[in-house]
Design a protein around this motif. Structure first.
Motif, PDB file in Angstrom:
ATOM      1  N   ALA A   1      13.354  -7.225  -4.598  1.00 52.47           N
ATOM      2  CA  ALA A   1      14.170  -6.752  -3.412  1.00 52.47           C
ATOM      3  C   ALA A   1      15.669  -6.185  -3.538  1.00 52.47           C
ATOM      4  O   ALA A   1      15.996  -5.449  -2.780  1.00 52.47           O
ATOM      5  N   ARG A   2      16.188  -6.583  -4.695  1.00 58.91           N
ATOM      6  CA  ARG A   2      17.592  -6.006  -5.132  1.00 58.91           C
ATOM      7  C   ARG A   2      17.433  -4.563  -5.217  1.00 58.91           C
ATOM      8  O   ARG A   2      18.053  -3.705  -4.787  1.00 58.91           O
ATOM      9  N   VAL A   3      16.104  -4.045  -6.101  1.00 57.77           N
ATOM     10  CA  VAL A   3      15.837  -2.668  -6.371  1.00 57.77           C
ATOM     11  C   VAL A   3      15.709  -1.941  -5.078  1.00 57.77           C
ATOM     12  O   VAL A   3      16.265  -0.926  -5.085  1.00 57.77           O
ATOM     13  N   MET A   4      15.179  -2.435  -4.050  1.00 56.17           N
ATOM     14  CA  MET A   4      14.976  -1.579  -2.837  1.00 56.17           C
ATOM     15  C   MET A   4      16.151  -1.748  -1.976  1.00 56.17           C
ATOM     16  O   MET A   4      16.441  -0.672  -1.635  1.00 56.17           O
ATOM     17  N   LEU A   5      17.074  -2.926  -1.955  1.00 54.78           N
ATOM     18  CA  LEU A   5      18.261  -2.772  -1.361  1.00 54.78           C
ATOM     19  C   LEU A   5      19.107  -1.779  -1.996  1.00 54.78           C
ATOM     20  O   LEU A   5      19.834  -0.959  -1.319  1.00 54.78           O
ATOM     21  N   ASP A   6      19.196  -1.661  -3.338  1.00 51.07           N
ATOM     22  CA  ASP A   6      19.722  -0.514  -3.956  1.00 51.07           C
ATOM     23  C   ASP A   6      19.436   0.944  -3.878  1.00 51.07           C
ATOM     24  O   ASP A   6      20.217   1.917  -3.291  1.00 51.07           O
ATOM     25  N   GLY A   7      18.022   1.069  -3.638  1.00 51.88           N
ATOM     26  CA  GLY A   7      17.573   2.493  -3.256  1.00 51.88           C
ATOM     27  C   GLY A   7      17.980   2.732  -1.638  1.00 51.88           C
ATOM     28  O   GLY A   7      18.400   3.697  -1.411  1.00 51.88           O
ATOM     29  N   LEU A   8      18.082   2.004  -0.743  1.00 55.40           N
ATOM     30  CA  LEU A   8      18.395   1.881   0.576  1.00 55.40           C
ATOM     31  C   LEU A   8      19.697   2.194   0.627  1.00 55.40           C
ATOM     32  O   LEU A   8      20.277   3.116   1.465  1.00 55.40           O
TER      33      LEU A   8
ATOM     34  N   LEU B   1       1.254  -2.039  -5.086  1.00 54.70           N
ATOM     35  CA  LEU B   1       2.270  -1.869  -4.189  1.00 54.70           C
ATOM     36  C   LEU B   1       3.094  -3.330  -4.488  1.00 54.70           C
ATOM     37  O   LEU B   1       2.790  -4.275  -4.193  1.00 54.70           O
ATOM     38  N   LEU B   2       4.398  -3.118  -4.915  1.00 55.80           N
ATOM     39  CA  LEU B   2       5.496  -4.326  -5.394  1.00 55.80           C
ATOM     40  C   LEU B   2       5.990  -4.309  -3.881  1.00 55.80           C
ATOM     41  O   LEU B   2       6.477  -5.778  -3.716  1.00 55.80           O
TER      42      LEU B   2
ATOM     43  N   GLU C   1       1.819  -6.965   4.392  1.00 55.34           N
ATOM     44  CA  GLU C   1       2.646  -7.377   5.541  1.00 55.34           C
ATOM     45  C   GLU C   1       2.018  -8.732   6.055  1.00 55.34           C
ATOM     46  O   GLU C   1       2.502 -10.040   5.996  1.00 55.34           O
ATOM     47  N   GLN C   2       0.723  -8.940   6.106  1.00 56.28           N
ATOM     48  CA  GLN C   2       0.051  -9.936   6.712  1.00 56.28           C
ATOM     49  C   GLN C   2      -0.007 -11.324   5.822  1.00 56.28           C
ATOM     50  O   GLN C   2      -0.029 -12.459   6.195  1.00 56.28           O
ATOM     51  N   SER C   3      -0.026 -10.834   4.430  1.00 55.79           N
ATOM     52  CA  SER C   3      -0.061 -11.933   3.246  1.00 55.79           C
ATOM     53  C   SER C   3       1.391 -12.737   2.995  1.00 55.79           C
ATOM     54  O   SER C   3       1.522 -13.817   2.464  1.00 55.79           O
ATOM     55  N   ALA C   4       2.448 -11.783   3.716  1.00 54.02           N
ATOM     56  CA  ALA C   4       3.902 -12.218   3.428  1.00 54.02           C
ATOM     57  C   ALA C   4       4.334 -12.972   4.550  1.00 54.02           C
ATOM     58  O   ALA C   4       5.351 -13.850   4.548  1.00 54.02           O
TER      59      ALA C   4
ATOM     60  N   THR D   1       9.986  -5.930   2.588  1.00 60.07           N
ATOM     61  CA  THR D   1       9.036  -6.928   2.032  1.00 60.07           C
ATOM     62  C   THR D   1       8.590  -6.689   0.473  1.00 60.07           C
ATOM     63  O   THR D   1       8.335  -5.546   0.141  1.00 60.07           O
ATOM     64  N   VAL D   2       8.717  -7.882  -0.198  1.00 58.79           N
ATOM     65  CA  VAL D   2       8.129  -7.685  -1.642  1.00 58.79           C
ATOM     66  C   VAL D   2       6.792  -8.458  -1.525  1.00 58.79           C
ATOM     67  O   VAL D   2       6.609  -9.427  -0.870  1.00 58.79           O
ATOM     68  N   ALA D   3       5.701  -7.824  -2.007  1.00 57.25           N
ATOM     69  CA  ALA D   3       4.444  -8.485  -2.081  1.00 57.25           C
ATOM     70  C   ALA D   3       4.700  -9.786  -2.593  1.00 57.25           C
ATOM     71  O   ALA D   3       5.179 -10.219  -3.945  1.00 57.25           O
ATOM     72  N   PRO D   4       3.843 -10.823  -2.034  1.00 56.30           N
ATOM     73  CA  PRO D   4       4.066 -12.339  -2.638  1.00 56.30           C
ATOM     74  C   PRO D   4       3.793 -12.449  -4.001  1.00 56.30           C
ATOM     75  O   PRO D   4       4.340 -13.441  -4.802  1.00 56.30           O
TER      76      PRO D   4
END
Length: 180
Positions: free
Chosen positions: A108-115, A78-79, A39-42, A97-100
């Motif tokens: 991000a699309r994979v996570m949106l699909d999961g959600l 952690l992706l 989170e802090q890196s992004a 958040t996707v790790a930088p």
């Protein structure tokens, strides 16, 4: 949400990303040090450990997207992650958040699909989110996914040096879950 998944084939990716498999895991307090580091890196204005801990305590849907770090280790990379709050017939995406190091690889699309799958399974008809008006990359991801701009929250986000009262607008976006 345990399944082996791959990034979408139509997303240009680094050579090592195309062969990488990932899986969703529940976010737990054991992961918060790693989550806060990402989170802090992004972000310039990251969520705090307390924000994540409060979300877990409140029972929000919080998922990690993980992959094996290296072929010969038990470590996990952690992706990315997301946190979402369920309402009556909607889900509000609070943080994604996707790790930088893993951005622009389709995660991000994979996570949106999961959600979206989780949300439909819980009877939601809509996904909602806010995004900084200046966050062009995120807006493109959301628009390509099918989110539509439906409103504006004036002065929603902090912007500028600490102690200053500068604020940035947020675009409100929604996605009809029946549309995919």
């Amino acid at each position: 949400m345990n399944a082996v998944i791959h990034p979408p084939a139509d997303v240009p990716s680094a050579p090592q990303a195309s062969a990488r498999e990932a899986r969703f895991e529940p976010m737990t307090t054991d992961w918060l040090v790693s989550v806060v580091e990402v989170e802090q890196s992004a972000y310039t204005y990251p969520w705090t450990r307390g924000n994540f801990a409060d979300s877990l305590q409140s029972g929000y849907q919080a998922q990690l997207l993980c992959a094996d770090a290296e072929a010969n280790t038990d470590a996990q990379a952690l992706l990315g992650y997301f946190v979402a709050m369920k309402g009556v017939d909607e889900v509000h995406l609070l943080n994604i958040t996707v790790a930088p190091a893993h951005q622009q690889q389709g995660w991000a699309r994979v996570m949106l699909d999961g959600l979206a799958i989780w949300s439909r399974g819980h009877g939601a008809q809509w996904l909602w989110l806010e995004v900084r008006a200046s966050n062009t990359r995120a807006k493109v991801v959301y628009e390509r996914y099918g989110f539509r701009h439906v409103g504006l929250r004036k002065g929603y986000y902090p912007d500028g040096p600490a102690g200053r009262s500068q604020r940035e607008d947020a675009l409100v976006m929604s996605f009809a879950l029946g549309s995919q």
